[in-house]
Design a protein around this motif. Sequence first.
Motif, PDB file in Angstrom:
ATOM      1  N   ALA A  19       0.839  -1.200   0.000  1.00 33.02           N
ATOM      2  CA  ALA A  19       0.000   0.000   0.000  1.00 33.02           C
ATOM      3  C   ALA A  19       0.877   1.254   0.000  1.00 33.02           C
ATOM      4  N   ALA A  23       1.177   4.210  -2.774  1.00 27.97           N
ATOM      5  CA  ALA A  23       0.914   5.608  -2.420  1.00 27.97           C
ATOM      6  C   ALA A  23       2.101   6.491  -2.815  1.00 27.97           C
ATOM      7  N   HIS A  26       2.079   7.047  -6.475  1.00 28.78           N
ATOM      8  CA  HIS A  26       1.020   8.001  -6.808  1.00 28.78           C
ATOM      9  C   HIS A  26       1.526   9.424  -6.599  1.00 28.78           C
ATOM     10  N   LEU A  64      -0.564   8.872   3.595  1.00 25.53           N
ATOM     11  CA  LEU A  64      -1.554   7.965   4.178  1.00 25.53           C
ATOM     12  C   LEU A  64      -1.782   8.410   5.624  1.00 25.53           C
ATOM     13  N   VAL A 109      -5.629   3.832  -0.516  1.00 26.61           N
ATOM     14  CA  VAL A 109      -4.917   3.719  -1.793  1.00 26.61           C
ATOM     15  C   VAL A 109      -5.921   3.630  -2.936  1.00 26.61           C
ATOM     16  N   LYS A 112      -7.322   6.891  -4.004  1.00 27.97           N
ATOM     17  CA  LYS A 112      -6.438   7.717  -4.842  1.00 27.97           C
ATOM     18  C   LYS A 112      -6.590   7.347  -6.319  1.00 27.97           C
TER      19      LYS A 112
END
Length: 404
Positions: A19, A23, A26, A64, A109, A112
């Motif tokens: 995860a 992230a 991203h 996060l 996640v 997003k």
Amino acid sequence: MTDPRVHDVVIVGAGPAGAAVAARLHQHGVRDVVVLDRYDFPRDKPCGGGLTGHIDEALAAVDLRLTVPSVASPAATVRFGSFERTVTMGRPVRVIRRVEFDASLVEQVRAKGVELRTGVVVDELAVAGDHVALKLGGGGQLAAKIVVGADGAASVVRKHLTGNAKALPHRLFMAELPVAATAAPRDDAMIYDFTAMADGLRGYVWLFPVAGDRVNVGLMHYPSSRRGGPELLALLRKHLAPYGVALPAKGSRGWPVWGYHPSAPVSAPRLVTVGDAAGIDGLTGEGIAVAMEQAQVAGDAIARALTSGDVGFAGYRRALRKAVVGRELALDRHLARLLYQHGPGWQRWLSLVLFDPDVLEMYAARVAGTEVLADQKARLWGALVRHGFAARRRRRELTAAAAR
Ligand SMILES: Cc1cc2nc3c(=O)[nH]c(=O)nc-3n(C[C@H](O)[C@H](O)[C@H](O)COP(=O)(O)OP(=O)(O)OC[C@H]3O[C@@H](n4cnc5c(N)ncnc54)[C@H](O)[C@@H]3O)c2cc1C
């Protein structure tokens, strides 16, 4: 299910490591990412659930957040026989339930826009020229320019990197029990009990408070000596008894994990490992915040590789090792080898940890994330020198404490 496209990145495993890498990517604007997991979420994972003090920075660094219930444990009580010392931490350890924590990360996640495919098992992988081909359970296939092994202790990506290298894993067992059924202390201090070392354990027994009047109990064994599951469970049962905790015959769950080794392979062309697939903290068995901190290094390396086209990851092991998380893991590996060594030498090192006025405070600050222990060399040397003068007396104190 066969997907004909070659994705930029496939992440195998949607635990904290997977995860957090998703992230981080991203944040870098990498959008063609697929995260796979063999389970649908929420899924459980045997764990003590202790999020060390640096988790907030680690989560924030990858955008996060901690959104699930937790118990903030402000202190740690360290025990050996009749000896007990409590250290306060600059920032509390937060104890969560993995079933809730991991599902919340996956949700964040997903929110997003990252693509998650659950219920998908990766059976095998092969690096083929300009991509990595993944063979999926049920006969499907998937391909990516880069594959991230965030697939935990039984990682298929790690196996691909290490071949048949034989090493003994750390063993960890845990159970979550209602406090009402026990007489365990409930002052929200975490308990680390090393008494079982006198019975051959190379590690410790823990009791952590959990939200909803429950307690997470468990044991970690370092692999300097081979101990079978039934033997370790018997030790756990015996050493929980003084707390009034009766371990049920069924319900404790064990898990073998690999300790971090600075020279172990963690990458290859087009392949990167992170989290338990790259190795946990050998001294404590901690790996959640570790996974998230490693994920930053991995995500940055992958984003650079996609931009530059150099997908060799030749510098990844060094980058992991040089990051604060890598330096702390490397130091803890040394400390674990001393403290958990086979034979009687452990007494010398445990008595240093317990009886030196500074060592536990230093380690508490490292757990809280307020100090980097690897940067405290002068203080560590000071403690060693003091111990040189006090070792005999402290050894006698240890022997006396063992007779509880
Ligand atoms: C008993 C115990 C107690 C612990 N206590 C603590 C603690 O208190 N604090 C702490 O920080 N750490 C603790 N740890 C360590 C911590 O649990 C791990 O370090 C952490 O889970 C690592 O996260 P990860 O994402 O790397 O791996 P995992 O959380 O294991 O996630 C890996 C994911 O990959 C998926 N996967 C695996 N193989 C495949 C495949 N072939 N195909 C598709 N998906 C796959 C799995 O389903 C899983 O969801 C403990 C560990 C144990 C065993």
